[in-house]
Design a protein around this motif. Structure first.
Motif, mmCIF file in Angstrom:
data_model
loop_
_atom_site.group_PDB
_atom_site.id
_atom_site.type_symbol
_atom_site.label_atom_id
_atom_site.label_comp_id
_atom_site.label_asym_id
_atom_site.label_seq_id
_atom_site.Cartn_x
_atom_site.Cartn_y
_atom_site.Cartn_z
ATOM 1 N N ASN A 203 0.764 -1.068 0.006
ATOM 2 C CA ASN A 203 0.147 0.405 -0.169
ATOM 3 C C ASN A 203 1.025 1.619 -0.154
ATOM 4 O OD1 ASN A 203 -2.310 -1.315 -0.139
ATOM 5 N ND2 ASN A 203 -2.805 -1.678 1.978
ATOM 6 N N ALA A 204 2.441 1.439 1.279
ATOM 7 C CA ALA A 204 3.214 2.172 0.455
ATOM 8 C C ALA A 204 3.144 2.529 -0.956
ATOM 9 C CB ALA A 204 4.151 1.862 1.786
ATOM 10 N N PHE A 205 3.458 2.191 -1.256
ATOM 11 C CA PHE A 205 3.942 2.183 -2.793
ATOM 12 C C PHE A 205 2.666 3.331 -3.985
ATOM 13 C CE2 PHE A 205 3.625 1.472 -7.428
ATOM 14 C CZ PHE A 205 4.332 1.805 -8.037
ATOM 15 N N LEU A 206 1.622 2.899 -3.151
ATOM 16 C CA LEU A 206 0.210 3.589 -3.616
ATOM 17 C C LEU A 206 -0.274 5.222 -3.210
ATOM 18 C CD1 LEU A 206 -2.074 0.877 -3.941
ATOM 19 C CD2 LEU A 206 -1.121 1.242 -6.092
ATOM 20 N N LEU A 271 5.668 -14.356 6.980
ATOM 21 C CA LEU A 271 3.605 -13.009 7.010
ATOM 22 C C LEU A 271 3.280 -11.909 6.764
ATOM 23 C CD1 LEU A 271 1.418 -16.305 7.663
ATOM 24 C CD2 LEU A 271 2.065 -16.354 5.932
ATOM 25 N N SER A 272 3.770 -11.490 6.307
ATOM 26 C CA SER A 272 4.234 -9.902 5.816
ATOM 27 C C SER A 272 2.751 -9.290 4.257
ATOM 28 C CB SER A 272 5.032 -9.345 5.693
ATOM 29 O OG SER A 272 5.759 -9.591 4.451
ATOM 30 N N THR A 273 1.661 -9.828 4.586
ATOM 31 C CA THR A 273 0.930 -9.783 3.477
ATOM 32 C C THR A 273 0.045 -8.619 3.124
ATOM 33 O OG1 THR A 273 -0.428 -11.018 4.488
ATOM 34 C CG2 THR A 273 0.209 -12.805 3.034
ATOM 35 N N GLY A 274 -0.043 -7.278 4.720
ATOM 36 C CA GLY A 274 -0.919 -6.004 4.646
ATOM 37 C C GLY A 274 -1.737 -6.592 4.705
ATOM 38 N N SER A 275 -3.008 -5.382 3.875
ATOM 39 C CA SER A 275 -4.543 -5.447 3.910
ATOM 40 C C SER A 275 -4.549 -4.937 2.768
ATOM 41 C CB SER A 275 -4.371 -3.966 4.875
ATOM 42 O OG SER A 275 -3.797 -3.199 5.041
ATOM 43 N N ILE A 404 -8.689 -4.076 5.733
ATOM 44 C CA ILE A 404 -8.978 -5.722 6.052
ATOM 45 C C ILE A 404 -7.537 -6.108 6.455
ATOM 46 C CG2 ILE A 404 -11.601 -5.570 6.222
ATOM 47 C CD1 ILE A 404 -10.971 -7.361 3.528
ATOM 48 N N PRO A 405 -7.427 -7.033 6.866
ATOM 49 C CA PRO A 405 -6.531 -7.893 6.767
ATOM 50 C C PRO A 405 -6.015 -9.291 5.032
ATOM 51 C CG PRO A 405 -7.492 -8.520 8.319
ATOM 52 C CD PRO A 405 -7.749 -7.242 8.331
ATOM 53 N N ASN A 406 -5.109 -9.138 4.573
ATOM 54 C CA ASN A 406 -5.394 -10.153 3.853
ATOM 55 C C ASN A 406 -4.516 -11.412 4.260
ATOM 56 O OD1 ASN A 406 -5.720 -8.048 1.965
ATOM 57 N ND2 ASN A 406 -3.395 -7.534 1.352
ATOM 58 N N THR A 407 -4.866 -12.250 5.455
ATOM 59 C CA THR A 407 -5.024 -13.105 5.762
ATOM 60 C C THR A 407 -5.749 -14.844 5.804
ATOM 61 O OG1 THR A 407 -6.364 -12.725 7.947
ATOM 62 C CG2 THR A 407 -3.599 -12.136 7.652
ATOM 63 N N SER A 408 -6.834 -14.343 4.821
ATOM 64 C CA SER A 408 -7.479 -15.469 4.775
ATOM 65 C C SER A 408 -7.324 -16.774 4.044
ATOM 66 C CB SER A 408 -8.444 -14.636 4.069
ATOM 67 O OG SER A 408 -8.551 -14.941 2.481
ATOM 68 N N PRO A 409 -5.702 -17.058 3.366
ATOM 69 C CA PRO A 409 -5.333 -18.238 3.116
ATOM 70 C C PRO A 409 -5.270 -18.748 4.121
ATOM 71 C CG PRO A 409 -4.833 -15.954 1.419
ATOM 72 C CD PRO A 409 -5.704 -15.771 2.379
ATOM 73 N N PHE A 410 -5.230 -18.318 5.297
ATOM 74 C CA PHE A 410 -3.645 -18.527 6.323
ATOM 75 C C PHE A 410 -5.116 -19.256 7.791
ATOM 76 C CE2 PHE A 410 -1.133 -14.767 4.286
ATOM 77 C CZ PHE A 410 -0.472 -16.483 3.612
ATOM 78 N N LYS A 411 -6.012 -18.718 7.375
ATOM 79 C CA LYS A 411 -6.842 -19.068 9.046
ATOM 80 C C LYS A 411 -6.867 -20.648 8.982
ATOM 81 C CE LYS A 411 -11.335 -19.852 5.359
ATOM 82 N NZ LYS A 411 -11.459 -20.425 5.247
ATOM 83 N N CYS A 441 -0.478 -6.820 8.749
ATOM 84 C CA CYS A 441 -1.752 -7.911 9.210
ATOM 85 C C CYS A 441 -1.484 -9.109 10.220
ATOM 86 C CB CYS A 441 -1.656 -9.315 7.856
ATOM 87 S SG CYS A 441 0.146 -9.784 8.134
ATOM 88 N N ARG A 442 -0.923 -8.009 10.886
ATOM 89 C CA ARG A 442 -0.375 -8.775 12.524
ATOM 90 C C ARG A 442 -0.939 -8.057 12.991
ATOM 91 N NH1 ARG A 442 1.946 -8.129 16.778
ATOM 92 N NH2 ARG A 442 3.201 -5.606 16.573
#
Length: 468
Positions: A203-206, A271-275, A404-411, A441-442
């Motif tokens: 998101n920082a890139f944006l 895991l640093s998948t952001g949001s 929202i955190p990008n964590t659903s693949p790791f639930k 994501c943390r």
């Protein structure tokens, strides 16, 4: 306006060679004979600092002096499998991801910047039924809208072998937290791999402007992230973009990370998948995403120069991006569901000094409406006190209502809290030994670039303790 111009002469061997190359590859061009056109001669001399060098070729406003066939293949996207043209922009994350993938796999491609070529924007809209979607690729003349890396692999018949190298740590997510983790881990002599779903920088890139990162009074998000990426690579990190992780397994203390196109092995995971941008959840929202509805002013704001736009939200992000858009849009209408903004006073006071920003307070967004070509036309809002509804028309709308955190693949892999954030203890350790978390994501993380770099340092120390 012609896209390719070849300045030359019939007696010139290299001019004839260049013409034959273009003709053999079915590339349209205009040949301008410098012997018959004095203005063409002057043009060639101006390009070449007073020298009359031919052939001189103009491709999408850029000049090339006597390019050989290898150079022409490179800039025009000529390959054994066919010609590849990529319509995009440097600020577009998916365009950068696609460019990186093509470059990493030695695919020649012609990059056509939609910001610099009006005809390119029109071409993109023609291909996508009026929608301005980038990247759009032409492969052998056939259009493909924002293809992921797996699709490009198939379309270009790229042979990607499985990665069998064992990395000390695999970092999933290439934002500020992931890049910092890699920098520190590489300095500890740990071999790191960064897998990024889209574009390095997160998101920082944006973010158009960052004014609170130590050491920089004012720096753009893309520039800061480019510096971090360069530093990570300098220390030896391997970076792969366009890699969406679909599964992580652990066997005998070693992790296997599977993406849609490959698999990788590592001794530890970060895991640093952001949001991701939060949606309003009202009618026609998802249907109009990319067709007038956007979530990134830096990415898509340029499409609305001198036009009317709507910004939805009342926090720092909404006001910051609204102020940015007001710099080149005709008007900005900010819709806030509360009576007061939740943004800091600095942004609220700044709004009062900008003439082309109008605020709509205590209004709830009810429905998005489409017009011609299924493009966004207006937003229906309801006054929270009177329940009166009204339509607010604009050319586009930008939504900034949280992440929202990008964590659903790791639930099913690690412990998450009720909001989906990763729970950690100690040095960023998750509920699974050897898996760490850093960044937005943390649980408890602060959504700031400076904080994300600190998260990366914390995770790197956790890796050091675990691996040693």
């Amino acid at each position: 306006m012609d896209k390719i111009k070849l300045y030359g002469a019939d007696w010139c061997p290299d001019c004839r060679r260049a013409k034959s190359f273009l003709n053999d590859n079915n590339i349209e061009f205009t040949f301008i004979d410098v012997d018959l056109n004095k203005e063409a001669t002057l043009r060639v001399e101006k390009i070449n600092n007073g020298k009359r060098i031919i052939p001189t070729v103009i491709i999408n406003k850029k000049s090339f002096t006597n390019p050989d066939n290898i150079k022409l293949s490179s800039v025009l996207g000529v390959n054994e499998v066919g010609r590849v043209q990529l319509f995009g922009a440097d600020w577009c994350p998916d365009c950068r991801r696609a460019k990186n993938f093509l470059q990493d796999n030695s695919i020649n491609f012609e990059f056509i910047d939609v910001d610099e070529n009006d005809w390119a924007t029109a071409k993109v809209e023609e291909i996508n039924n009026g929608k301005r979607i980038i990247p759009t690729l032409l492969i052998n003349g056939k259009p493909h809208t924002n293809p992921d890396n797996v699709s490009l692999t198939k379309l270009l018949s790229i042979n990607i072998e499985k990665e069998h190298k064992v990395f000390d740590t695999i970092i999933i997510g290439g934002g500020a937290a992931g890049l910092t983790t890699s920098i520190y881990a590489q300095r500890d002599r740990f071999d790191t791999l960064i897998l990024e779903k889209k574009n390095i920088g997160g998101n920082a890139f944006l973010t158009e402007k960052i004014e609170n990162y130590p050491g920089f009074t004012n720096i753009s998000g893309p520039k800061l992230m480019d510096k971090m990426e360069e530093q990570a690579k300098t220390y030896g990190a391997t970076i792969k973009t366009g890699e969406e992780v679909v599964d992580i397994t652990k066997l005998n203390g070693v992790f296997t990370v599977k993406t849609k196109g490959a698999s990788y092995i590592g001794k530890s995971i970060v895991l640093s998948t952001g949001s991701t941008y939060r949606l309003l959840g009202i009618p026609n929202e998802t249907a109009l995403v990319g067709s007038g509805i956007h979530f990134c002013a830096t990415c898509d704001g340029a499409f609305y120069r001198d036009k009317d736009i709507i910004v939805i939200g009342g926090g720092n992000s909404a006001l910051e991006e609204g102020i940015f858009l007001a710099g080149f849009c005709k008007s900005v209408k900010i819709i806030n569901r509360s009576k007061k903004f939740t943004a800091t006073d600095t942004y609220v006071e700044k709004l009062k000094t900008i003439d082309n920003i109008t605020t709509y307070m205590n209004k709830t967004s009810v429905e998005f409406l489409a017009g011609e070509n299924d493009l966004f036309k207006s937003l229906k809002v309801k006054d929270n006190e009177t329940n009166k509804e009204e339509l607010i028309s604009a050319d586009g709308v930008f939504i900034f209502i949280g992440l929202i955190p990008n964590t659903s693949p790791f639930k099913d892999l690690i412990s998450l809290n009720e909001r989906g954030f990763i729970t950690t203890s100690g040095l960023a350790q998750t509920s699974v030994e050897g898996i760490f978390a850093a960044g937005d994501c943390r649980e408890g993380a602060i959504a700031q670039v400076a904080a994300a770099t600190g998260e990366g340092v914390l995770a790197s120390y956790g890796i050091r303790n675990y691996l040693k």
